[in-house]
Design an enzyme around this catalytic site. Sequence first.
Site, mmCIF file in Angstrom:
data_model
loop_
_atom_site.group_PDB
_atom_site.id
_atom_site.type_symbol
_atom_site.label_atom_id
_atom_site.label_comp_id
_atom_site.label_asym_id
_atom_site.label_seq_id
_atom_site.Cartn_x
_atom_site.Cartn_y
_atom_site.Cartn_z
ATOM 1 N N GLY A 90 0.779 -1.234 0.000
ATOM 2 C CA GLY A 90 0.000 0.000 0.000
ATOM 3 C C GLY A 90 0.804 1.273 0.000
ATOM 4 O O GLY A 90 0.344 2.296 -0.487
ATOM 5 N N GLU A 154 4.638 -11.183 -4.866
ATOM 6 C CA GLU A 154 5.639 -11.085 -5.944
ATOM 7 C C GLU A 154 5.485 -12.225 -6.950
ATOM 8 O O GLU A 154 5.588 -12.010 -8.164
ATOM 9 C CB GLU A 154 7.039 -11.073 -5.330
ATOM 10 C CG GLU A 154 7.255 -9.877 -4.427
ATOM 11 C CD GLU A 154 8.126 -10.162 -3.199
ATOM 12 O OE1 GLU A 154 8.225 -9.267 -2.344
ATOM 13 O OE2 GLU A 154 8.686 -11.276 -3.093
#
Length: 187
Positions: A90, A154
């Site tokens: 974020g 990821e």
Amino acid sequence: MTDYVSLANRAAEEIRKASAEVSPDGMAQLVAELARSGKIVVAGVGREGLMMRALAMRLFHMGLDAHVAGDMTTPPVGPGDLLLVSAGPGDFATIRALVGRAREAGARCYCVTAVPDGPVAKLCDGALEIPAQTMASDTGPEATSTLPMGSLFEGAQYVVFECLVLLLRERVAVTPETMRDNHTNLE
């Protein structure tokens, strides 16, 4: 001791699930944004940054004017250009600063994140959510992944970006042969 095959199966299933939960509408919006952009500059930090670099490479292979923020050959951005950033948890101060500079220059900004209401996404023109554990959610009751730290986000980025490339390639009518022709010959 946990065996490798069991770990591999659990990790692959987690990445599959996170990738499959990406909104098709959100993906279509990002495809449209990339297709209409002049220069595209990507940015991310740490391992997310590596995934962004991998995406920039594929965008380049499609013949798009794609660059990585911070590279010596990255051109300035302005109106008609896009800064595509990654901020899985974020917020990253570095990414927030880059978004501010790009917006000042008139470029559009788009964020890939697990936290679509996070500080970086709020500064951007749009966000693609990848619902996956990040390093900010890898402890306590939020931690659910077999993979350590932010690896689930990821790993999902890799799969999501490869699918993004396939959708974008279709949208901009680039053939696999063109992509291969654009691959470096200095390896």
